[in-house]
Design an enzyme around this catalytic site. Structure first.
Site, mmCIF file in Angstrom:
data_model
loop_
_atom_site.group_PDB
_atom_site.id
_atom_site.type_symbol
_atom_site.label_atom_id
_atom_site.label_comp_id
_atom_site.label_asym_id
_atom_site.label_seq_id
_atom_site.Cartn_x
_atom_site.Cartn_y
_atom_site.Cartn_z
ATOM 1 N N ASP A 26 1.188 -1.077 0.438
ATOM 2 C CA ASP A 26 -0.082 0.068 -0.067
ATOM 3 C C ASP A 26 0.750 1.610 -0.054
ATOM 4 O OD1 ASP A 26 -2.114 1.482 -0.184
ATOM 5 O OD2 ASP A 26 -2.851 1.126 1.654
ATOM 6 N N HIS A 43 1.435 3.188 -8.607
ATOM 7 C CA HIS A 43 1.492 2.171 -9.369
ATOM 8 C C HIS A 43 3.097 0.887 -10.335
ATOM 9 C CE1 HIS A 43 -2.048 2.312 -6.982
ATOM 10 N NE2 HIS A 43 -2.500 2.543 -8.122
ATOM 11 N N LEU A 137 11.035 -20.482 -4.927
ATOM 12 C CA LEU A 137 9.938 -19.023 -4.363
ATOM 13 C C LEU A 137 8.631 -19.841 -4.964
ATOM 14 C CD1 LEU A 137 9.133 -17.186 -2.384
ATOM 15 C CD2 LEU A 137 10.281 -15.927 -4.096
HETATM 16 C C1 IPE Z 1 -5.518 -2.857 -0.303
HETATM 17 O O1 IPE Z 1 -5.159 -1.540 -0.595
HETATM 18 C C2 IPE Z 1 -5.445 -3.395 -1.270
HETATM 19 C C3 IPE Z 1 -4.354 -3.771 -2.257
HETATM 20 C C4 IPE Z 1 -3.431 -3.108 -1.420
HETATM 21 C C5 IPE Z 1 -4.293 -4.340 -3.180
HETATM 22 P P1 IPE Z 1 -6.295 -0.381 -0.398
HETATM 23 O O2 IPE Z 1 -4.719 0.725 -1.004
HETATM 24 O O3 IPE Z 1 -7.066 -0.411 -1.680
HETATM 25 O O4 IPE Z 1 -6.747 -0.832 0.945
HETATM 26 P P2 IPE Z 1 -7.750 0.783 1.936
HETATM 27 O O5 IPE Z 1 -8.872 0.889 1.112
HETATM 28 O O6 IPE Z 1 -7.198 1.433 2.066
HETATM 29 O O7 IPE Z 1 -8.036 -0.713 3.237
HETATM 30 C C1 IPE Z 2 -2.229 0.155 -2.831
HETATM 31 O O1 IPE Z 2 -1.045 1.637 -3.077
HETATM 32 C C2 IPE Z 2 -2.040 -0.452 -4.959
HETATM 33 C C3 IPE Z 2 -3.533 -0.976 -5.075
HETATM 34 C C4 IPE Z 2 -4.266 -0.867 -3.698
HETATM 35 C C5 IPE Z 2 -3.631 -1.475 -5.882
HETATM 36 P P1 IPE Z 2 -2.586 2.413 -3.320
HETATM 37 O O2 IPE Z 2 -3.143 3.297 -4.593
HETATM 38 O O3 IPE Z 2 -3.440 2.413 -2.644
HETATM 39 O O4 IPE Z 2 -1.980 3.650 -2.636
HETATM 40 P P2 IPE Z 2 -2.221 4.627 -2.026
HETATM 41 O O5 IPE Z 2 -3.291 4.173 -0.994
HETATM 42 O O6 IPE Z 2 -3.789 5.687 -2.894
HETATM 43 O O7 IPE Z 2 -1.187 5.871 -1.747
HETATM 44 MG MG MG Z 3 -3.610 2.613 -0.574
#
Ligand code: IPE
Ligand code: IPE
Ligand code: MG
Length: 265
Positions: A26, A43, A137
């Site tokens: 995240d 990303h 792995l």
């Molecule tokens: C959780 O991340 C899912 C992934 C990393 C794929 P999110 O950024 O979507 O989670 P929430 O919504 O903040 O809990």
């Molecule tokens: C995690 O990073 C990746 C996915 C959920 C695909 P985020 O896109 O949630 O990044 P933040 O949380 O908005 O910074």
């Molecule tokens: Mg996020």
């Protein structure tokens, strides 16, 4: 095949290096925003971090690495971000699979594939097929995955296969239908990006997983950061319901045996 071993029925080993690490990657969007870049740049940079993490886990002797790439709730994001993420996943499969294969990595994808387009589903199937016999792995990508989805699909699949279980069933009868039936439960869960929640990741499988949260954003999560997480895990006492005293007794017993046989305690 190393089958799922339930921590609620047997007491698993607590290996020094986690056998299975599960990560919520995240913070990509916030990483990009800090640099005044569009979210999707985060990303893209996050893919580099995935490469680094896979390499580090191989070198450290981790057997299973499971990465949450897209949750069943991420469809709620703006359409262009969702479509970017799908494209990125497809490109990654196309570009990286040969390299994974050369490195003896077995690739698995878990999640509901029914909403992916045919091309993506075909690439996933080909990648899994190509790497199926690899013994290094096991890298699992959770894509359109949700812990509740997993439990629901497992119940449904089990009842289709064994209708007689509709009267009642045990954990052991149920677990083979979960999507990670091929792996031991995660020893260590890591979430980057500062949030302290599970976000519908491996709900069943994390019954006794050690949880580690860090503010580091995923694109900045390097090898040192991973090692810090593992070091934190190594300091934990994994009791699985027992008392500290019981564990210390077990340790003393093991040390005594080592001394008797002349080995260093
Ligand atoms: C959780 O991340 C899912 C992934 C990393 C794929 P999110 O950024 O979507 O989670 P929430 O919504 O903040 O809990
Ligand atoms: C995690 O990073 C990746 C996915 C959920 C695909 P985020 O896109 O949630 O990044 P933040 O949380 O908005 O910074
Ligand atoms: Mg996020």
């Amino acid at each position: 095949m190393a089958l799922f071993q339930s921590s609620t029925r047997i007491i698993p080993d607590a290996p020094d290096v986690p056998r299975h690490i599960a990560i919520i990657m995240d913070g990509n969007g916030r990483w990009a925003k800090k640099l005044l870049l569009p979210r999707v740049a985060g990303h893209q940079r996050g893919v580099e971090t995935v490469r680094e993490a896979v390499k580090a886990c191989r070198e450290l002797g981790v057997e299973y690495l499971t990465l949450f790439a897209f949750s069943s709730e991420n469809w709620r994001r703006p359409e262009d971000e969702v479509s970017f993420l799908m494209q990125l996943f497809l490109k990654m499969l196309e570009r990286e699979v040969e390299k994974l294969h050369e490195n003896n990595i077995r690739l698995k994808v878990i999640g509901d594939r029914s909403h992916f387009d045919d091309k993506l589903n075909q690439r996933i199937a080909e990648a899994e097929q190509l790497t199926v016999n690899n013994t290094g792995l096991t890298l699992t990508i959770a894509a359109n995955y949700g812990g509740r989805w997993d439990i629901m699909q497992a119940v449904q699949a089990m009842l289709r296969a064994r209708p007689e279980l509709s009267e009642g069933f045990s954990e052991a009868e149920f677990e083979p239908y979960l999507s990670m039936h091929y792996a031991p439960e995660p020893d260590l869960f890591i979430r980057t990006g500062g949030e302290q929640r599970i976000s519908n990741f491996l709900l069943w499988q994390m019954a006794y997983t050690e949880l580690y949260f860090t503010d580091t954003l995923w694109p900045a999560f390097n090898r040192e950061a991973l090692q810090a997480a593992i070091q934190s895990y190594q300091k934990r006492e994994r009791r699985f319901g027992r008392t500290s005293e019981q564990l210390r007794g077990k340790q003393a017993h093991a040390n005594g045996q080592a001394q008797e046989s002349g080995a260093d305690a």
